[in-house]
Design a protein around this motif. Structure first.
Motif, PDB file in Angstrom:
ATOM      1  N   UNK A  31      11.708  14.370 -13.495  1.00  0.00           N
ATOM      2  CA  UNK A  31      11.585  13.251 -12.633  1.00  0.00           C
ATOM      3  C   UNK A  31      10.325  12.396 -12.598  1.00  0.00           C
ATOM      4  N   UNK A  32      10.370  11.220 -12.624  1.00  0.00           N
ATOM      5  CA  UNK A  32       9.027  10.550 -12.705  1.00  0.00           C
ATOM      6  C   UNK A  32       8.908   9.334 -11.746  1.00  0.00           C
ATOM      7  N   UNK A  33       9.914   8.744 -11.358  1.00  0.00           N
ATOM      8  CA  UNK A  33       9.546   7.719 -10.350  1.00  0.00           C
ATOM      9  C   UNK A  33       8.913   7.852  -9.125  1.00  0.00           C
ATOM     10  N   UNK A  34       9.428   9.062  -8.262  1.00  0.00           N
ATOM     11  CA  UNK A  34       8.866   9.621  -7.129  1.00  0.00           C
ATOM     12  C   UNK A  34       7.594  10.001  -7.355  1.00  0.00           C
ATOM     13  N   UNK A  35       7.474  10.788  -8.452  1.00  0.00           N
ATOM     14  CA  UNK A  35       6.113  11.345  -8.760  1.00  0.00           C
ATOM     15  C   UNK A  35       5.082  10.651  -8.844  1.00  0.00           C
ATOM     16  N   UNK A  36       5.266   9.338  -9.772  1.00  0.00           N
ATOM     17  CA  UNK A  36       4.205   8.346  -9.704  1.00  0.00           C
ATOM     18  C   UNK A  36       4.107   7.677  -8.634  1.00  0.00           C
ATOM     19  N   UNK A  37       4.957   7.631  -7.718  1.00  0.00           N
ATOM     20  CA  UNK A  37       4.899   7.013  -6.266  1.00  0.00           C
ATOM     21  C   UNK A  37       3.954   7.809  -5.519  1.00  0.00           C
ATOM     22  N   UNK A  38       4.129   9.352  -5.642  1.00  0.00           N
ATOM     23  CA  UNK A  38       3.445  10.282  -4.926  1.00  0.00           C
ATOM     24  C   UNK A  38       1.966  10.007  -5.244  1.00  0.00           C
ATOM     25  N   UNK A  39       1.675  10.192  -6.910  1.00  0.00           N
ATOM     26  CA  UNK A  39       0.395   9.737  -7.071  1.00  0.00           C
ATOM     27  C   UNK A  39      -0.510   8.792  -6.749  1.00  0.00           C
ATOM     28  N   UNK A  40       0.340   7.541  -6.619  1.00  0.00           N
ATOM     29  CA  UNK A  40      -0.306   6.232  -6.159  1.00  0.00           C
ATOM     30  C   UNK A  40      -0.557   6.358  -4.550  1.00  0.00           C
ATOM     31  N   UNK A  41       0.143   7.020  -3.891  1.00  0.00           N
ATOM     32  CA  UNK A  41       0.050   7.058  -2.489  1.00  0.00           C
ATOM     33  C   UNK A  41      -0.904   8.177  -1.914  1.00  0.00           C
ATOM     34  N   UNK A  42      -1.345   8.994  -2.930  1.00  0.00           N
ATOM     35  CA  UNK A  42      -2.325  10.063  -2.733  1.00  0.00           C
ATOM     36  C   UNK A  42      -3.694   9.291  -3.021  1.00  0.00           C
ATOM     37  N   UNK A  43      -3.740   8.312  -3.977  1.00  0.00           N
ATOM     38  CA  UNK A  43      -5.063   7.670  -3.921  1.00  0.00           C
ATOM     39  C   UNK A  43      -5.242   6.706  -2.991  1.00  0.00           C
ATOM     40  N   UNK A  44      -4.052   6.023  -2.494  1.00  0.00           N
ATOM     41  CA  UNK A  44      -4.286   5.208  -1.523  1.00  0.00           C
ATOM     42  C   UNK A  44      -4.639   5.723  -0.004  1.00  0.00           C
ATOM     43  N   UNK A  45      -4.093   7.200  -0.008  1.00  0.00           N
ATOM     44  CA  UNK A  45      -4.533   7.824   1.326  1.00  0.00           C
ATOM     45  C   UNK A  45      -6.214   8.133   1.046  1.00  0.00           C
ATOM     46  N   UNK A  46      -6.809   8.059  -0.153  1.00  0.00           N
ATOM     47  CA  UNK A  46      -8.353   8.223  -0.133  1.00  0.00           C
ATOM     48  C   UNK A  46      -9.002   6.832   0.150  1.00  0.00           C
ATOM     49  N   UNK A  47      -8.117   5.899   0.345  1.00  0.00           N
ATOM     50  CA  UNK A  47      -8.831   4.623   0.945  1.00  0.00           C
ATOM     51  C   UNK A  47      -8.875   3.569  -0.167  1.00  0.00           C
ATOM     52  N   UNK A  48      -8.273   3.943  -1.477  1.00  0.00           N
ATOM     53  CA  UNK A  48      -8.151   2.966  -2.489  1.00  0.00           C
ATOM     54  C   UNK A  48      -7.033   1.892  -2.453  1.00  0.00           C
ATOM     55  N   UNK A  49      -7.476   0.424  -2.376  1.00  0.00           N
ATOM     56  CA  UNK A  49      -6.792  -0.483  -2.311  1.00  0.00           C
ATOM     57  C   UNK A  49      -6.333  -1.160  -3.750  1.00  0.00           C
ATOM     58  N   UNK A  50      -7.004  -1.237  -4.436  1.00  0.00           N
ATOM     59  CA  UNK A  50      -6.954  -1.806  -5.840  1.00  0.00           C
ATOM     60  C   UNK A  50      -7.011  -0.654  -6.705  1.00  0.00           C
ATOM     61  N   UNK A  51      -5.737  -0.226  -6.733  1.00  0.00           N
ATOM     62  CA  UNK A  51      -5.253   0.890  -7.797  1.00  0.00           C
ATOM     63  C   UNK A  51      -4.570   0.642  -9.127  1.00  0.00           C
ATOM     64  N   UNK A  52      -5.400   0.844 -10.321  1.00  0.00           N
ATOM     65  CA  UNK A  52      -4.737   0.592 -11.301  1.00  0.00           C
ATOM     66  C   UNK A  52      -3.758   1.192 -11.956  1.00  0.00           C
TER      67      UNK A  52
END
Length: 348
Positions: free
Chosen positions: A158-179
């Motif tokens: 499974x990778x779609x939800x996994x990448x969503x999770x990784x991106x959301x985790x960075x967003x939770x640290x206050x990042x807005x411009x996530x590459x």
């Protein structure tokens, strides 16, 4: 075989059953046959047996073995499971090239393999036609690691939800411009991972600048160069999601070349864990695929297909696991440094 049977005091049929495992033989009788085989230096003629039985008891594995060390774990476990089931593995390197994959599949078929495990690539019409023909002819074939659009047995992470999770985790640290460092779009898994990133960006209201998607093409050196260029731009990402372990190494080199530090200057998480992730300082937060489960499931599906060639195709999606370390910048796991990014990269 007649000489072996005479020495062991059994029939040639019994010798055949011992060699081919076609019928259970009493342990003491099998021991007599084994000793007779050893004393005569007899070697079973597998080519002759294949002609007689129309089966070689070999499984072909068409997979890239040089472009990603993650595949080494898959291959090791696949070989172990097949050996226990009485099959021999023939490995053919595809170099992640659809034309090479087509060529090696044809070579494996020429060897009359009993089944195939394929790491499929998309977007090449002749390869797609070849794989579809295998399914139509009911040659036992399993698609492994990458989702395929073809209607065959397949097992992948499974990778779609996994990448969503990784991106959301960075967003939770206050990042807005996530590459996001993407893989080669000819791979369905790369397309699914990119879709997970885009879904997270849309749902979380993150920056949608196209420059934040960096084309790493599933290649360490390409990812490094493209990310060097991105980090030199006016508005680079403040955090990165890298979509495989090879590109993670390229990303770390690019960050070092830019004079930046992880996670103080830029946070980083990746899909695909690797066994030396904890040697880095900081340790790399990663989404880990379960190679052992992928391998065992692929072999189970293949053996089931060999037993019942006409059964309905089955798709198995294996969950990934978030290994929460500290390159994401939230200090999740206290640790004692075992090395630095610079020293590990220099050694590589």
């Amino acid at each position: 075989m007649a000489e072996v049977a005479r020495i062991a005091g059994v029939s040639t049929t019994t010798v055949s059953h011992v060699l081919n495992k076609t019928r259970k033989v009493a342990p003491e009788t099998e021991e007599l046959v084994r000793k007779a085989l050893e004393s005569t230096g007899y070697r079973h003629n597998l080519a002759a047996r294949a002609l007689a039985t129309q089966s070689t008891d070999t499984i072909g594995l068409a997979m890239s073995v040089v472009t990603n060390p993650y595949f080494a774990a898959l291959i090791r476990d696949i070989e172990r499971h097949l050996r226990r089931a009485g099959y021999t593995l023939i490995l053919a390197d595809t170099n992640d090239d659809p034309e090479v994959e087509l060529d090696v599949i044809n070579h494996l078929l020429a060897r009359r393999v009993s089944g195939l495990i394929v790491n499929p690539l998309e977007g090449h019409s002749e390869l797609t036609q070849c794989l579809q023909k295998l399914l139509d002819e009911q040659l036992p074939t399993i698609f492994l690691d990458r989702r395929s659009t073809l209607p065959g047995d397949q097992v992948y992470s499974e990778c779609l939800d996994s990448i969503h999770h990784l991106t959301a985790h960075l967003a939770a640290q206050g990042h807005h411009r996530i590459g996001y460092v993407r893989g080669a779009v000819r791979e369905m898994s790369a397309q699914d991972r990119l879709a997970g990133y885009h879904r997270a960006v849309a749902e979380l209201g993150l920056a949608t600048d196209p420059a934040l998607v960096i084309a790493g093409e599933s290649d360490e050196r390409v990812a490094e160069q493209r990310l060097v260029e991105h980090l030199a731009s006016d508005e680079p990402a403040t955090a990165l999601v890298v979509s495989n372990n090879q590109m993670t190494l390229g990303a770390l080199r690019a960050i070092r070349r830019a004079g930046l530090k992880v996670p103080h200057d830029i946070a980083l998480v990746c899909y695909d864990d690797f066994e030396w992730a904890d040697l880095f300082d900081p340790q790399i937060s990663a989404m880990a695929q379960d190679a052992a489960r992928l391998a065992s499931t692929a072999v189970e599906l293949l053996l089931a297909r060999i037993r019942r060639p006409d059964r309905a195709p089955q798709s198995v999606v294996v969950p990934a696991t978030f290994r929460h370390r500290d390159s994401c910048g939230c200090g999740a796991v206290p640790h004692q440094a075992q090395g630095s990014v610079d020293s590990v990269l220099a050694a590589g």
